[in-house]
Motif scaffolding. Structure first.
Motif, PDB file in Angstrom:
ATOM      1  N   PHE A 334       0.790  -1.231   0.000  1.00 29.14           N
ATOM      2  CA  PHE A 334       0.000   0.000   0.000  1.00 29.14           C
ATOM      3  C   PHE A 334       0.822   1.280   0.000  1.00 29.14           C
ATOM      4  O   PHE A 334       0.267   2.369  -0.067  1.00 29.14           O
ATOM      5  CB  PHE A 334      -1.099   0.010   1.092  1.00 29.14           C
ATOM      6  N   GLU A 396      -2.426 -20.701   9.612  1.00 31.36           N
ATOM      7  CA  GLU A 396      -2.417 -19.245   9.679  1.00 31.36           C
ATOM      8  C   GLU A 396      -2.581 -18.769  11.128  1.00 31.36           C
ATOM      9  O   GLU A 396      -1.834 -17.918  11.615  1.00 31.36           O
ATOM     10  CB  GLU A 396      -3.543 -18.660   8.810  1.00 31.36           C
TER      11      GLU A 396
ATOM     12  N   GLY B  74      -6.335 -14.145  14.043  1.00 29.73           N
ATOM     13  CA  GLY B  74      -5.280 -14.780  13.259  1.00 29.73           C
ATOM     14  C   GLY B  74      -5.777 -15.600  12.084  1.00 29.73           C
ATOM     15  O   GLY B  74      -5.072 -16.469  11.593  1.00 29.73           O
ATOM     16  N   GLY B  76      -7.809 -15.570   8.111  1.00 30.23           N
ATOM     17  CA  GLY B  76      -8.370 -14.843   6.983  1.00 30.23           C
ATOM     18  C   GLY B  76      -7.644 -13.549   6.656  1.00 30.23           C
ATOM     19  O   GLY B  76      -8.178 -12.697   5.948  1.00 30.23           O
ATOM     20  N   MET B  77      -6.405 -13.421   7.146  1.00 34.92           N
ATOM     21  CA  MET B  77      -5.673 -12.173   6.955  1.00 34.92           C
ATOM     22  C   MET B  77      -5.263 -11.937   5.500  1.00 34.92           C
ATOM     23  O   MET B  77      -4.899 -10.838   5.130  1.00 34.92           O
ATOM     24  CB  MET B  77      -4.421 -12.163   7.840  1.00 34.92           C
ATOM     25  N   ASP B  78      -5.324 -12.990   4.680  1.00 34.96           N
ATOM     26  CA  ASP B  78      -4.977 -12.823   3.264  1.00 34.96           C
ATOM     27  C   ASP B  78      -6.136 -12.295   2.436  1.00 34.96           C
ATOM     28  O   ASP B  78      -5.940 -11.910   1.279  1.00 34.96           O
ATOM     29  CB  ASP B  78      -4.588 -14.182   2.656  1.00 34.96           C
ATOM     30  N   ASP B 282      -2.107  -2.613  14.073  1.00 36.96           N
ATOM     31  CA  ASP B 282      -1.986  -4.004  13.612  1.00 36.96           C
ATOM     32  C   ASP B 282      -3.074  -4.290  12.581  1.00 36.96           C
ATOM     33  O   ASP B 282      -2.801  -4.817  11.486  1.00 36.96           O
ATOM     34  CB  ASP B 282      -2.129  -4.934  14.822  1.00 36.96           C
ATOM     35  N   ASN B 284      -4.762  -2.117  10.812  1.00 35.96           N
ATOM     36  CA  ASN B 284      -4.622  -1.263   9.643  1.00 35.96           C
ATOM     37  C   ASN B 284      -3.605  -1.827   8.653  1.00 35.96           C
ATOM     38  O   ASN B 284      -3.775  -1.704   7.436  1.00 35.96           O
ATOM     39  CB  ASN B 284      -4.232   0.169  10.056  1.00 35.96           C
ATOM     40  N   ILE B 285      -2.562  -2.461   9.182  1.00 34.89           N
ATOM     41  CA  ILE B 285      -1.578  -3.091   8.304  1.00 34.89           C
ATOM     42  C   ILE B 285      -2.120  -4.413   7.762  1.00 34.89           C
ATOM     43  O   ILE B 285      -2.027  -4.689   6.567  1.00 34.89           O
ATOM     44  CB  ILE B 285      -0.230  -3.284   9.034  1.00 34.89           C
ATOM     45  N   ASN B 286      -2.733  -5.228   8.623  1.00 31.07           N
ATOM     46  CA  ASN B 286      -3.266  -6.518   8.154  1.00 31.07           C
ATOM     47  C   ASN B 286      -4.261  -6.344   7.014  1.00 31.07           C
ATOM     48  O   ASN B 286      -4.301  -7.148   6.084  1.00 31.07           O
ATOM     49  CB  ASN B 286      -3.950  -7.268   9.308  1.00 31.07           C
ATOM     50  N   LEU B 287      -5.090  -5.312   7.103  1.00 35.96           N
ATOM     51  CA  LEU B 287      -6.105  -5.100   6.067  1.00 35.96           C
ATOM     52  C   LEU B 287      -5.613  -4.180   4.944  1.00 35.96           C
ATOM     53  O   LEU B 287      -6.395  -3.779   4.081  1.00 35.96           O
ATOM     54  CB  LEU B 287      -7.380  -4.513   6.682  1.00 35.96           C
ATOM     55  N   CYS B 288      -4.325  -3.834   4.966  1.00 34.75           N
ATOM     56  CA  CYS B 288      -3.747  -2.938   3.949  1.00 34.75           C
ATOM     57  C   CYS B 288      -4.499  -1.609   3.875  1.00 34.75           C
ATOM     58  O   CYS B 288      -4.632  -1.027   2.794  1.00 34.75           O
ATOM     59  CB  CYS B 288      -3.754  -3.592   2.572  1.00 34.75           C
ATOM     60  N   GLY B 290      -3.685   1.220   5.458  1.00 37.60           N
ATOM     61  CA  GLY B 290      -2.805   2.376   5.558  1.00 37.60           C
ATOM     62  C   GLY B 290      -2.435   2.611   7.011  1.00 37.60           C
ATOM     63  O   GLY B 290      -2.720   1.773   7.866  1.00 37.60           O
ATOM     64  N   SER B 314      -4.310  -9.017  15.048  1.00 42.90           N
ATOM     65  CA  SER B 314      -4.074 -10.448  15.271  1.00 42.90           C
ATOM     66  C   SER B 314      -3.585 -10.759  16.677  1.00 42.90           C
ATOM     67  O   SER B 314      -3.272 -11.908  16.966  1.00 42.90           O
ATOM     68  CB  SER B 314      -3.089 -10.976  14.229  1.00 42.90           C
TER      69      SER B 314
END
Lengths: 438, 438
Positions: A334, A396, B74, B76-78, B282, B284-288, B290, B314
């Motif tokens: 991002f 995961e 932890g 479905g983070m992809d 955490d 905000n980064i996992n879900l991209c 920002g 997570s």
């Protein structure tokens, strides 16, 4: 023969995660994998390790960490790199002249690596020959395998942390003699990085590596100041990597940590030489160095592995190394205008396991003929889920939430090197006293 | 009177970390702090909690998390946000119609929060009134204090996860009646977010909040798609926040999670209204999504707090929430062209503790007159260090490396709500078997 029963999760390739519910690994007596079985045989005569219900995962391979920085884990993260080195790294590293100190710290390090499921490492020691031998002995005793390097540094070191060129060469040869007694921990030539080694020393190291057929590890393109420094030291080199190439240190199986600023030209040199990248996301974020272009490297066919880079990385745990690589790749996705795809869980798991093991000659995932490197994770104490999870889901969740307490067994080079009580800390040893408390 | 002895570490302000070696907290019988002492009195008549050698830190305040998502931690983070909601969040949330299920999950959640040192929360439940009351009861029993909201959602919900407008209003009133029996866990009005609530529902919620003098929590400016969606639903609102303001929900003590895309105009509205930001790095980064402009917010005088945002985050651990805020701020410092200064350890500790506690009326750090909220951390099993560490160094190391196993006691609202055996898991329960192993 032996049998290890449980749910098998391994990553033969970057693209492929293979899972087997209620499977088994059939092992030779020496721990060599004979076969990966889709069901345990009904009548089996040999010893059975029954981990039914648990996850049999590949162990982690930590391809870049600094053993003497272990006492500094989680400290000085607010400092700029040079202040951090001066305040924490160098003074602590200098302490390893004391062999008793080295013994205590390295025994704990070796224990903690195994307890966290890391069975293969590519590791920096300090410049101390004897402490490096102590480190290798402690790793070997605990069951950690891989490569360890006595660091070479004959310029720009810290106080009490520099050798003369002659001393560095002589001590390297003495160290290599001392290494002969180890079976599972082997030496790797380790110039700290270009600014810390004179041309004379680099020349000698290149020669020793060639003579004794040794691999090489060092640092590459971690930040812009470092790159500018290398350029000023080697004006004849167009890029940082050439300062290693010049001395025969840039070759197949050379491990280069970081490579954050490696552009297409440098990456081409990495791929063509068969150099291996050790990507260290936790460290790179802690030091504000940036995030390496891992997706580009993978697309280009570069051999990428992961490292914790203790103590610029703040966790020794292989699971955290894996999830940090995902989080770092998401940040890159991002913030980079090209929006490279982030690492999926199976991809990151591959990078933190198979990719590192392959460096040491292992096959793809759990491979017949390889000695077993595995970690058994008991995730049954995790929060109840509303449906039965698939093994990829359990993988995961384990990677994101496990810690050493969830690891019930570790196998390294075919040997069962660690066991741990199965129940979670939570169930056994904590007490909520609020109900009716005053 | 009671006495709690140990090394005291608290953050009265963003700029100031205060540490006292071998200090003590003098407490009234009900756990109210009488005095912060620089040395324990020689002859003390009351009960003494002797945590000498350990760290007495402020407990954590988790200002944004979703209780019914706890089983999904932890996983479905992809997945992209909408797929993640559809596959994990909504189906699991729908399960909380089952009160036995809710009881089991929420008891574990309450336990795990306390065991990880979090004593104050600002929490989303699901839309189920009875499960929300179960949640509040379990939190109260375990010693977790703060605000919990029954979620309102009368449009754009998942399957089995939507109320009619009338039902949502009626159930909210019934829930508020049911909340009267709790002492430490209080209700907060919780429209899920603008796209999930009709104007009619928002109007009613604004009215209820005003009538019953209740605070409000929701989500704001997490990502660009969401912002565009809100704009299409409320073409009369120039910015997202105005869709709350329109209905009387934008006011002092309204907690807004994320605020990643809040520009200067929106931030001015936040500050002027006394709205509180719950920054969730955490998640905000996992879900991209920002990274929120936290440094700018702090410079502008906005009240910023931290949240784990389970299960997009997570980890439930307050310590991890704090270090993730540092790592996220470092990412922002090297990716944002303005290079805002990253959060220092004392700053992030303040945001994860005092800043959240202040929301609930607490003073600055350990303040005489406040009921004690504290966590005792035993860091003596951490790796030996080559010199005696200062308390700020020990704080940093604890935040980066601790887990629940290192927390030996937790105090909440003046009550000792949790105790835990002091020795580390490592010392007690693991065994390295490699030496001589076959």
């Amino acid at each position: 023969m032996k049998l290890l029963k449980g749910n098998i999760i391994h990553a033969p390739t970057l693209e492929k995660l293979e899972t087997i519910e209620n499977g088994a690994l059939l092992l030779e007596d020496d721990g060599t994998i004979r076969e990966v079985l889709h069901a345990a045989p009904q009548d089996f005569d040999g010893r059975v390790y029954d981990c039914s219900g648990q996850l049999i995962m590949q162990s982690f391979a930590d391809m870049h960490l600094h053993a003497p920085q272990f006492p500094n884990v989680g400290m000085g993260m607010d400092l700029p790199l040079l202040d951090w080195l001066k305040t924490y790294t160098f003074p602590v590293e200098a302490k390893f002249a004391d062999l008793d100190y080295a013994r205590r710290i390295y025994r704990r390090l070796a224990h903690d690596l195994i307890a966290n499921g890391t069975t293969r490492v590519c590791m920096f020691s300090s410049l101390h020959t004897d402490a490096t031998l102590v480190l290798m002995e402690e790793l070997e005793n605990a069951g950690v395998t891989g490569f360890v390097g006595k660091v070479n540094m004959d310029r720009n070191g810290g106080e009490n942390l520099e050798e003369t060129t002659e001393e560095s060469i002589r001590e390297t040869r003495r160290w290599l003699e001392g290494c002969r007694r180890f079976r599972f921990v082997r030496p790797i030539i380790t110039p700290r990085f270009t600014p810390a080694c004179t041309d004379e020393l680099m020349t000698a190291l290149g020669k020793i590596a060639a003579e004794q057929n040794l691999c090489v590890q060092s640092h590459l393109s971690e930040n812009l100041d470092e790159i500018a420094w290398v350029r000023s030291l080697h004006p004849d080199c167009a890029q940082y990597w050439e300062s290693y190439d010049k001395f025969g240190l840039w070759k197949s199986h050379t491990v280069m940590a970081h490579c954050i600023r490696s552009d297409e030209r440098e990456r081409t040199a990495i791929r063509e030489a068969g150099v291996v990248v050790a990507h260290c996301p936790d460290s790179n974020i802690n030091l504000c160095s940036g995030i390496a272009p891992v997706r580009e490297m993978l697309n280009e066919g570069i051999h990428v592995t992961l490292g914790t880079d203790i103590a610029a990385g703040s966790s020794l745990a292989g699971s955290r190394m894996v999830t940090m690589s995902i989080q770092a790749s998401k940040v890159r996705s991002f913030t980079d205008p090209a929006h490279p795809a982030f690492l999926t869980v199976p991809e990151a798991y591959y990078l933190g396991t198979t990719s590192g093991h392959r460096y040491f000659g292992a096959g793809s995932g759990f491979t017949p003929g390889d000695r077993l490197h595995a970690v058994v994770v008991d995730d049954r104490s995790f929060t109840e889920t509303p449906w039965a999870l698939s093994l990829p889901e359990r993988l995961e969740r384990a990677l994101y939430t496990m810690n050493a307490a969830n690891i019930t067994a570790v196998w390294s080079e075919g040997r069962l090197v660690h066991t741990h009580e199965a129940k979670s800390v939570r169930e056994h040893r904590t007490r909520i006293v609020a109900r009716g408390a005053k």
